[in-house]
Scaffold this motif. Structure first.
Motif, PDB file in Angstrom:
ATOM      1  N   GLY A 181     -10.180  -8.584  12.788  1.00  9.85           N
ATOM      2  CA  GLY A 181      -8.985  -8.492  11.952  1.00  9.85           C
ATOM      3  C   GLY A 181      -7.833  -7.954  12.783  1.00  9.85           C
ATOM      4  O   GLY A 181      -8.045  -7.416  13.871  1.00  9.85           O
ATOM      5  N   ARG A 182      -6.646  -8.074  12.272  1.00 13.78           N
ATOM      6  CA  ARG A 182      -5.460  -7.663  13.024  1.00 13.78           C
ATOM      7  C   ARG A 182      -5.500  -6.173  13.353  1.00 13.78           C
ATOM      8  O   ARG A 182      -6.269  -5.404  12.763  1.00 13.78           O
ATOM      9  CB  ARG A 182      -4.186  -7.978  12.243  1.00 13.78           C
ATOM     10  N   ARG A 183      -4.694  -5.793  14.316  1.00 12.18           N
ATOM     11  CA  ARG A 183      -4.641  -4.387  14.721  1.00 12.18           C
ATOM     12  C   ARG A 183      -4.232  -3.508  13.540  1.00 12.18           C
ATOM     13  O   ARG A 183      -3.467  -3.910  12.682  1.00 12.18           O
ATOM     14  CB  ARG A 183      -3.638  -4.194  15.864  1.00 12.18           C
ATOM     15  N   ARG A 184      -4.772  -2.313  13.521  1.00 12.20           N
ATOM     16  CA  ARG A 184      -4.452  -1.277  12.523  1.00 12.20           C
ATOM     17  C   ARG A 184      -5.103  -1.514  11.163  1.00 12.20           C
ATOM     18  O   ARG A 184      -4.837  -0.779  10.227  1.00 12.20           O
ATOM     19  CB  ARG A 184      -2.940  -1.140  12.297  1.00 12.20           C
TER      20      ARG A 184
ATOM     21  N   ASP B 233      -5.635  -1.392  -4.143  1.00 15.11           N
ATOM     22  CA  ASP B 233      -6.371  -0.478  -3.265  1.00 15.11           C
ATOM     23  C   ASP B 233      -5.425   0.415  -2.470  1.00 15.11           C
ATOM     24  O   ASP B 233      -5.751   1.564  -2.168  1.00 15.11           O
ATOM     25  CB  ASP B 233      -7.277  -1.266  -2.321  1.00 15.11           C
ATOM     26  N   THR B 234      -4.246  -0.094  -2.132  1.00 15.34           N
ATOM     27  CA  THR B 234      -3.248   0.756  -1.468  1.00 15.34           C
ATOM     28  C   THR B 234      -2.873   1.936  -2.355  1.00 15.34           C
ATOM     29  O   THR B 234      -2.729   3.069  -1.889  1.00 15.34           O
ATOM     30  CB  THR B 234      -1.989  -0.070  -1.128  1.00 15.34           C
TER      31      THR B 234
ATOM     32  N   LEU C   6     -11.651  -8.523   8.291  1.00 12.54           N
ATOM     33  CA  LEU C   6     -10.994  -7.497   7.484  1.00 12.54           C
ATOM     34  C   LEU C   6      -9.556  -7.896   7.183  1.00 12.54           C
ATOM     35  O   LEU C   6      -8.795  -8.262   8.081  1.00 12.54           O
ATOM     36  CB  LEU C   6     -11.004  -6.153   8.209  1.00 12.54           C
ATOM     37  N   GLN C   7      -9.207  -7.791   5.919  1.00  8.29           N
ATOM     38  CA  GLN C   7      -7.832  -8.029   5.483  1.00  8.29           C
ATOM     39  C   GLN C   7      -7.178  -6.694   5.156  1.00  8.29           C
ATOM     40  O   GLN C   7      -7.852  -5.678   4.981  1.00  8.29           O
ATOM     41  CB  GLN C   7      -7.831  -8.931   4.239  1.00  8.29           C
ATOM     42  N   ASN C   8      -5.867  -6.708   5.063  1.00 13.21           N
ATOM     43  CA  ASN C   8      -5.172  -5.513   4.596  1.00 13.21           C
ATOM     44  C   ASN C   8      -5.544  -5.252   3.132  1.00 13.21           C
ATOM     45  O   ASN C   8      -5.989  -6.144   2.413  1.00 13.21           O
ATOM     46  CB  ASN C   8      -3.661  -5.683   4.735  1.00 13.21           C
TER      47      ASN C   8
ATOM     48  N   ILE D 270      -1.827  -1.872   5.201  1.00 12.88           N
ATOM     49  CA  ILE D 270      -2.492  -1.632   6.485  1.00 12.88           C
ATOM     50  C   ILE D 270      -2.906  -0.164   6.552  1.00 12.88           C
ATOM     51  O   ILE D 270      -2.050   0.733   6.504  1.00 12.88           O
ATOM     52  CB  ILE D 270      -1.559  -1.966   7.667  1.00 12.88           C
ATOM     53  N   PRO D 271      -4.208   0.123   6.648  1.00 15.68           N
ATOM     54  CA  PRO D 271      -4.686   1.511   6.574  1.00 15.68           C
ATOM     55  C   PRO D 271      -4.007   2.462   7.558  1.00 15.68           C
ATOM     56  O   PRO D 271      -3.667   3.590   7.192  1.00 15.68           O
ATOM     57  CB  PRO D 271      -6.184   1.379   6.868  1.00 15.68           C
TER      58      PRO D 271
END
Length: 463
Positions: A28-31, A173-174, A166-168, A196-197
């Motif tokens: 998944g993307r960074r972060r 959920d945020t 993994l997705q944002n 983004i966590p």
């Protein structure tokens, strides 16, 4: 603090409880929280956690892997002569007991010829498959992971037993990170961080939303202020050009030719830049529901980037001089609702697609629509269109993130726009409002007309 990712944790735990070799690929993307997920899953379990380093030589990587296998906290540990011998040691240890072996940021190890994948494939086929090893590899280079590691020609193809992309976090959920915030504030946090966590973690639950914004975005020493430049420099060879393209799109240049003209890039050359930004999930290309390529537009789909380009460039000098702290209400907060208009549409789409327990149709296509109205000869746009997977039914949605109620005129307008779009089946109308609805609109509420205020978006479910 570890929030959400219950499905991913459950998948990993289920595999962990099985007998025999397991091989999970997590990317998944960074972060987005890959390493944090793996750490949460592997806590209280026997684990060899090897994190590859960018630009490290094979010798340096082997030394670091040897240290991880030894479990040593100092520099006194045996270094394996080869990766093969290191893998053999891991296989021997996992013959009769479950051991997790993690290779974090796997793409940093890989060469163009697939050298490390070949080594790992050989270890899997000859030794790992006869053990209780739980192998996990992860990577942030999404296109590389999909095109190479998961590709048919890669030596590892067909050997993994679990793939997690993994997705944002979605809007809901945020919000779980900030239970004390109002629904209005929760929506804004999502519009700022994009779920983004790593970005969410920069916000303190003990501070007000305004204070979090001041500290994390409008402060030239903060992580989120500098993240755009740092990410573009890390991922791209021409960060300045890419930044200019993102800025043009963020400022309303949404058509291909408009972007090319604004950035003074030849039309043919622009395509490669846009493709790269789409791969990085920073921008996206969309067309009206139903598909009309000629009407395609580009937009900044990464909400962190969208927020940054909406507010930071216009306030750059004030941020550097720290005058922004005194002017925050006028320069930033006054414009929040304007910024959140498009974000509110995204939240509403997520609600309809994933969270609405009473959606009257099975969705097949979710998007928006724009085009000409043959009756009025004017352009019109529908914020949300959800097509049914089973018949010609459709959901028509309107979203208003403003401090005025939605009135009955909006229903009449959506009926007119639906006629212009040419829907043939049953229509269901959804209206999403920050400020609520007029008495006449409430009176019109029915099975086919649903009114959703912002609090309802967060109260449908309880943790």
């Amino acid at each position: 603090m570890f929030i959400a990712r219950e499905n991913e944790i459950n998948e990993l735990e289920s595999r962990y409880r099985t007998e025999g070799f397991e091989f999970a690929i997590i990317y998944g993307r960074r972060r987005v929280g890959k390493t944090r997920l793996i750490e949460e899953f592997s806590k209280d379990k026997e684990c060899i956690f090897f994190s590859a380093m960018k630009d490290s030589s094979r010798k340096e990587s082997l030394t670091q892997l040897s240290k991880c296998i030894s479990g040593s906290d100092d520099d006194d540990f045996p270094v394996f002569a080869t990766f093969q011998s290191a893998f053999h040691r891991i296989a021997e240890s996992a013959k009769d007991r479950r051991i997790i072996f993690v290779i974090d940021e796997f793409p940093y190890l890989e060469d163009e010829d697939g050298y490390f994948s070949s080594l790992l494939q050989n270890a899997i086929d000859r030794e790992f498959k006869q053990t209780q090893l739980f192998l996990i590899i992860s990577g942030s280079a999404v296109s590389f992971m999909e095109d190479n590691i998961l590709g048919y020609n890669n030596p590892l193809y067909g050997r993994c037993t679990l793939i997690l992309k993994l997705q944002n976090f979605d809007y809901y959920d945020t919000a779980r990170w900030f239970p004390q915030y109002s629904s209005y504030e929760k929506a804004i946090v999502y519009g700022i961080t994009g779920g983004i966590p790593y970005y969410i973690e920069q916000f303190s639950s003990k501070l007000s939303l305004k204070d979090n914004l001041r500290i994390n975005f409008f402060n030239n020493n903060s992580i989120l202020f500098n993240e755009v430049d740092n990410l573009l420099k890390e991922e791209l060879r021409e960060p300045g050009t890419y930044k200019e393209i993102i800025s043009a799109i963020a400022n309303g240049k949404t058509k291909y030719t408009e972007i090319a003209d604004a950035c003074e890039i030849k039309s043919g050359a622009l395509n490669k830049y846009l493709k790269t930004l789409i791969q990085l999930k920073i921008i996206s290309k969309k067309m009206p529901v139903g598909g009309d390529e000629k009407k395609s537009i580009y937009y900044v789909s990464d909400l962190y980037f969208r927020f940054w380009f909406f507010f930071v460039p216009r306030n750059y000098s004030a941020i550097l001089s720290r005058r922004i702290q005194q002017a925050f209400d006028v320069a930033v907060w006054r414009l929040i609702n304007d910024y959140m208009g498009a974000v509110f549409e995204i939240i509403a789409r997520e609600f309809l697609e994933y969270r609405d327990p009473a959606l009257p149709i099975l969705p097949s296509e979710v998007g928006s629509w724009w085009g000409g109205n043959p009756k009025t000869k004017k352009e019109c746009e529908i914020d949300i269109v959800v097509r049914s997977a089973t018949d010609d039914s459709v959901v028509i949605g309107s979203c208003k993130f403003r401090n005025t109620e939605i009135g009955i005129d909006e229903l009449k307008l959506m009926e007119e726009y639906a006629d212009a779009m040419g829907t043939r089946g049953k229509r269901y109308y959804y209206f999403f409002s920050l400020a609520g609805f007029s008495e006449s609109m409430i009176a019109a509420k029915s099975y086919t007309i649903r009114l959703v205020d912002i609090d309802s978006l967060y109260s449908i479910f309880s943790d």
